[in-house]
Design an enzyme around this catalytic site. Structure first.
Site, PDB file in Angstrom:
ATOM      1  N   ASP A  25       0.878  -1.166   0.000  1.00  0.00           N
ATOM      2  CA  ASP A  25       0.000   0.000   0.000  1.00  0.00           C
ATOM      3  C   ASP A  25       0.917   1.218   0.000  1.00  0.00           C
ATOM      4  O   ASP A  25       1.535   1.540   1.017  1.00  0.00           O
ATOM      5  CB  ASP A  25      -0.886  -0.035   1.264  1.00  0.00           C
ATOM      6  CG  ASP A  25      -1.681   1.260   1.463  1.00  0.00           C
ATOM      7  OD1 ASP A  25      -1.643   2.139   0.569  1.00  0.00           O
ATOM      8  OD2 ASP A  25      -2.339   1.382   2.511  1.00  0.00           O
ATOM      9  N   LYS A  89       2.830  10.966  -3.493  1.00  0.00           N
ATOM     10  CA  LYS A  89       1.766  10.300  -4.252  1.00  0.00           C
ATOM     11  C   LYS A  89       0.902  11.306  -5.018  1.00  0.00           C
ATOM     12  O   LYS A  89       0.391  11.009  -6.088  1.00  0.00           O
ATOM     13  CB  LYS A  89       0.900   9.494  -3.290  1.00  0.00           C
ATOM     14  CG  LYS A  89      -0.085   8.553  -3.972  1.00  0.00           C
ATOM     15  CD  LYS A  89      -0.759   7.691  -2.931  1.00  0.00           C
ATOM     16  CE  LYS A  89      -1.750   6.729  -3.536  1.00  0.00           C
ATOM     17  NZ  LYS A  89      -2.319   5.858  -2.494  1.00  0.00           N
ATOM     18  N   GLU A 187      -7.251   0.335  -4.585  1.00  0.00           N
ATOM     19  CA  GLU A 187      -7.279   0.248  -3.125  1.00  0.00           C
ATOM     20  C   GLU A 187      -8.605  -0.320  -2.594  1.00  0.00           C
ATOM     21  O   GLU A 187      -8.592  -1.206  -1.729  1.00  0.00           O
ATOM     22  CB  GLU A 187      -6.960   1.620  -2.517  1.00  0.00           C
ATOM     23  CG  GLU A 187      -5.480   1.966  -2.709  1.00  0.00           C
ATOM     24  CD  GLU A 187      -5.150   3.445  -2.542  1.00  0.00           C
ATOM     25  OE1 GLU A 187      -6.029   4.211  -2.099  1.00  0.00           O
ATOM     26  OE2 GLU A 187      -4.016   3.834  -2.867  1.00  0.00           O
ATOM     27  N   ASP A 211     -12.881   5.640   2.131  1.00  0.00           N
ATOM     28  CA  ASP A 211     -11.454   5.727   2.484  1.00  0.00           C
ATOM     29  C   ASP A 211     -11.083   7.160   2.858  1.00  0.00           C
ATOM     30  O   ASP A 211     -11.012   8.041   2.004  1.00  0.00           O
ATOM     31  CB  ASP A 211     -10.616   5.232   1.294  1.00  0.00           C
ATOM     32  CG  ASP A 211      -9.108   5.228   1.588  1.00  0.00           C
ATOM     33  OD1 ASP A 211      -8.673   5.836   2.590  1.00  0.00           O
ATOM     34  OD2 ASP A 211      -8.359   4.613   0.798  1.00  0.00           O
TER      35      ASP A 211
HETATM   36  P1  ADP Z   1      -3.049   7.625   3.670  1.00  0.00           P
HETATM   37  O1  ADP Z   1      -3.977   6.622   3.113  1.00  0.00           O
HETATM   38  O2  ADP Z   1      -3.346   9.018   3.221  1.00  0.00           O
HETATM   39  O3  ADP Z   1      -1.623   7.269   3.510  1.00  0.00           O
HETATM   40  P2  ADP Z   1      -3.653   6.742   6.412  1.00  0.00           P
HETATM   41  O4  ADP Z   1      -4.740   5.825   6.057  1.00  0.00           O
HETATM   42  O5  ADP Z   1      -2.433   6.163   6.977  1.00  0.00           O
HETATM   43  O6  ADP Z   1      -3.300   7.744   5.249  1.00  0.00           O
HETATM   44  O7  ADP Z   1      -4.272   7.805   7.458  1.00  0.00           O
HETATM   45  C1  ADP Z   1      -3.504   8.766   8.088  1.00  0.00           C
HETATM   46  C2  ADP Z   1      -4.432   9.653   8.878  1.00  0.00           C
HETATM   47  O8  ADP Z   1      -5.128   8.872   9.834  1.00  0.00           O
HETATM   48  C3  ADP Z   1      -3.708  10.742   9.643  1.00  0.00           C
HETATM   49  O9  ADP Z   1      -4.351  11.964   9.417  1.00  0.00           O
HETATM   50  C4  ADP Z   1      -3.865  10.304  11.082  1.00  0.00           C
HETATM   51  O10 ADP Z   1      -3.948  11.428  11.943  1.00  0.00           O
HETATM   52  C5  ADP Z   1      -5.167   9.570  11.059  1.00  0.00           C
HETATM   53  N1  ADP Z   1      -5.277   8.614  12.165  1.00  0.00           N
HETATM   54  C6  ADP Z   1      -4.487   7.560  12.436  1.00  0.00           C
HETATM   55  N2  ADP Z   1      -4.884   6.924  13.552  1.00  0.00           N
HETATM   56  C7  ADP Z   1      -5.972   7.586  14.005  1.00  0.00           C
HETATM   57  C8  ADP Z   1      -6.844   7.439  15.129  1.00  0.00           C
HETATM   58  N3  ADP Z   1      -6.680   6.442  16.009  1.00  0.00           N
HETATM   59  N4  ADP Z   1      -7.854   8.317  15.275  1.00  0.00           N
HETATM   60  C9  ADP Z   1      -8.020   9.318  14.393  1.00  0.00           C
HETATM   61  N5  ADP Z   1      -7.241   9.526  13.322  1.00  0.00           N
HETATM   62  C10 ADP Z   1      -6.227   8.676  13.125  1.00  0.00           C
HETATM   63 MG    MG Z   2      -4.564   4.940   2.141  1.00  0.00          MG
END
Ligand code: ADP
Ligand code: MG
Length: 621
Positions: A25, A89, A187, A211
């Site tokens: 991912d 990205k 995804e 998502d």
């Molecule tokens: P991406 O798909 O953009 O790479 P992610 O799916 O890893 O991103 O999500 C990252 C986001 O998720 C960040 O903004 C982070 O603050 C938020 N995040 C991660 N854990 C939590 C949580 N337990 N509660 C709320 N927000 C969260």
């Molecule tokens: Mg993602």
């Protein structure tokens, strides 16, 4: 296809150790790498601290002249923002122009000579593909250390809205990181696979995948039919995510708790990370209290929900739009899957569940589902999941039956899919109205030894002499391995098609045996094929001689007519021959004896044409 190794010398199936194909991912904020262990998808953790997420961040350290990726690079975001690259990205497959104006990134984009994007790190420029490759390389290293094995093959995920450029850029990044990218998958499809959807071939479902990540939001409505995912609609906002929530929390503190927002980028970033912690903590325990620069800052669930509300409302509007585009009703949605770290927020879960009027799937970790699904897909491609064999290349040749029961291959074995190939054919009988196209799979020269997949009949071909209609047969295999065969008469545009859902109803062993037999019987098969081909040629010659006799009867002398008639008889008698060479000898002899006649007729035709007489008798019935 599953890798069945064949020992060509012995004609046996060899058992080889299968490579591990990883699932990746490659996220805007975080990336993960996973693989299948004993039938279970597993995220590969950092060897030292056991963390799973790799921040998609790259830092160039001037002192050591080294590139850092992940957690160590993330730390530099606050210390050296100018040499720390994130959100790569967003730049994949984009031109410099596409990214103007650009207010979001803390680093500078430069146009390259061909108007693509380059980014300066110290005194070297890198393009987004190279930067993504650095993240992929880091992930690959992690896997190689953990599994103690070289990693050379991967499945990488992309958002369903990614266009061909963006997908190709992702593929290239994988290649640059030294991996063969076996498949780029969406995804939401990966997330569905992680929840076990699509693993049962008979399952038909409509799935909504919501998502919400760090900086982007998207929702996709998928149709799952016979193990194949179709994106019905997709909607979203590439400028909406968890980072916005953090900023909104900061603004709330500024307005209500006398927070003084720092001016320096470094300081701003530390504050943002502080706000992120507050967000996560409040969501889990209902209340947060902490000090930032000697200022006491607080947050509770009610306020957090108020802050989130306008953002969540926007995502719900996107869900409505996606539903409209899919032309489906809300009650037709069978599953709702949550993806992305921000869907851990209780309020997000509540509102999404409320909109779709359905309990949402939250059993799996929302920031891991995409990588887990990619690993499952990788495992399918590796051929380890016998129930659900997806092909990446065509495991056997695909073609049609031509005169005499010959196999005419249109898409050869081992062609990468998706693929489209066409070939032209014609009729063999005067005035032929219908053409049967029988579709076969296999490596043998005669269709009787191959597997029939189906047939279609092209009807209503306008009556024309044999050989005149132009019929194009097209074979198309989509990324999911579905074969579509189209037959089209080009003069009249008459068209007919057939879809063959599964071209892989053979087991791997059967496919391997098919290859072995085709190799063992190669010489005999080729001889048979050559015999049939020459007999087809003889039939064609007979038809030509008959036509020639008919068309030129006024000009031919009696002796010439006799030569031609005996030639036809001789040709007919060769149909019983079993030796190709003796037929060829006959054909050559006959051609020699009739050549002078053909020349004389040609001269007459030219003279007649020159003297202005028309000799339009070609279209006799
Ligand atoms: P991406 O798909 O953009 O790479 P992610 O799916 O890893 O991103 O999500 C990252 C986001 O998720 C960040 O903004 C982070 O603050 C938020 N995040 C991660 N854990 C939590 C949580 N337990 N509660 C709320 N927000 C969260
Ligand atoms: Mg993602």
């Amino acid at each position: 296809m599953g890798k069945v190794a064949i020992n060509f010398k012995e004609g046996t199936i060899a058992q080889n150790k299968t490579d591990i194909i990883v699932g990746i991912d490659l996220g805007t904020t975080n990336s993960l790498i996973a693989y299948m262990q004993d039938g279970k998808a597993q995220i590969i953790a950092d060897a030292n601290d056991n963390t799973l997420l790799v921040p998609s961040i790259i830092y160039y350290d001037e002192d050591s002249e080294q590139i850092f990726v992940g957690e160590s690079a993330k730390k530099q975001l606050t210390l050296h923002p100018e040499s720390t690259i994130y959100s790569v990205k967003r730049l994949m497959g984009k031109s410099y122009q596409d990214m103007q104006p650009n207010k979001h990134l803390g680093y500078t984009l430069h146009p390259s000579e061909d108007q693509n994007i380059k980014i300066k790190l110290k005194d070297k420029y890198y393009n987004p593909i190279e930067l993504s490759a650095m993240i992929l390389n880091y992930l690959k290293d992690r896997a190689e250390h953990a599994l103690n094995q070289k990693i050379t093959k991967a499945v990488i995920t992309v958002p369903s809205y990614f266009n061909d450029h963006q997908r190709q850029a992702t593929r290239d990044a994988g290649k640059l990181a030294g991996m063969e990218v076996l498949r780029i998958i969406n995804e939401p499809t990966a997330a569905s696979l992680a929840y076990g959807l699509g693993l049962n071939k008979n399952e038909n479902k409509i799935i909504a995948v919501y998502d919400l990540g760090g900086g982007t939001f998207d929702v996709s409505i998928l149709r799952l039919e016979d193990g194949i995912f179709d994106v019905l609609s997709t909607n979203g906002n590439t400028e909406l995510g968890g980072d916005d929530f953090d900023q909104a929390i900061i603004q709330y503190w500024e307005k209500n708790q006398q927070l003084i927002i720092p001016i320096e980028y470094k300081e701003k970033n530390t504050l943002r990370q502080f706000a992120e912690t507050a967000k996560i903590f409040t969501n889990e325990s209902g209340h947060f209290s902490g000090t930032y620069n000697n200022q006491n800052l607080e947050l509770n669930t009610d306020i957090l929900n108020q802050i989130l509300e306008p953002f969540i409302a926007k995502t719900i509007t996107c869900c409505k739009n996606a539903m409209n585009d899919s032309k489906l009703k809300l009650n037709e949605i069978d599953e709702v899957i949550l993806v992305g770290g921000s869907t851990r927020l209780n309020q997000v879960q509540n509102r999404v569940s409320e909109f779709f009027n359905k309990t949402v799937n939250t059993n799996l970790n929302p920031d891991q589902v995409v990588a887990l699904g990619a690993a499952i897909q990788a495992d399918i491609l590796a051929g380890n999941n016998k129930e659900f064999l997806l092909i990446d290349v065509t495991p056997l040749s695909l073609g049609i039956e031509t005169i005499g029961g010959l196999m005419d291959t249109i898409i050869p074995r081992n062609s990468k899919i998706p693929i489209s190939q066409a070939r032209s054919y014609t009729t063999s009988v005067d005035g032929q109205k219908n053409l049967k196209v029988a579709i076969f799979q296999g490596e043998r020269e005669l269709v009787e030894h191959n597997h029939k997949l189906g047939e279609l009949i092209l009807k209503n071909i306008p009556p024309m002499p044999a050989g005149l209609p132009k019929i194009e047969i097209q074979f198309l295999i989509n990324p999911d391995g579905i074969l579509k065969v189209k037959a089209k008469e080009l003069r009249t545009q008459t068209e007919q098609d057939i879809e063959i859902k599964s071209t892989i109803n053979l087991s791997e062993e059967q496919m391997a045996l098919m290859l072995i037999y085709s190799i063992k019987n190669a010489q005999a098969d080729l001889d048979k094929r050559a015999l049939i081909e020459i007999k087809n040629e003889v039939k064609y010659l007979i038809a030509n001689y008959n036509r020639f006799l008919d068309q030129n009867k006024v000009h031919l002398s009696d002796s010439e007519k006799i030569i031609l008639q005996t030639s036809i008889q001789k040709l007919q008698s060769t149909q019983d021959y079993t030796d190709k060479n003796s037929i060829q000898t006959q054909i050559d002899e006959i051609n020699n004896s009739t050549a002078p006649i053909a020349h004389r007729m040609m001269d007459i035709t030219i003279q007649t044409a020159l003297s202005g007489q028309s000799i339009n008798n070609a279209n006799h019935e």
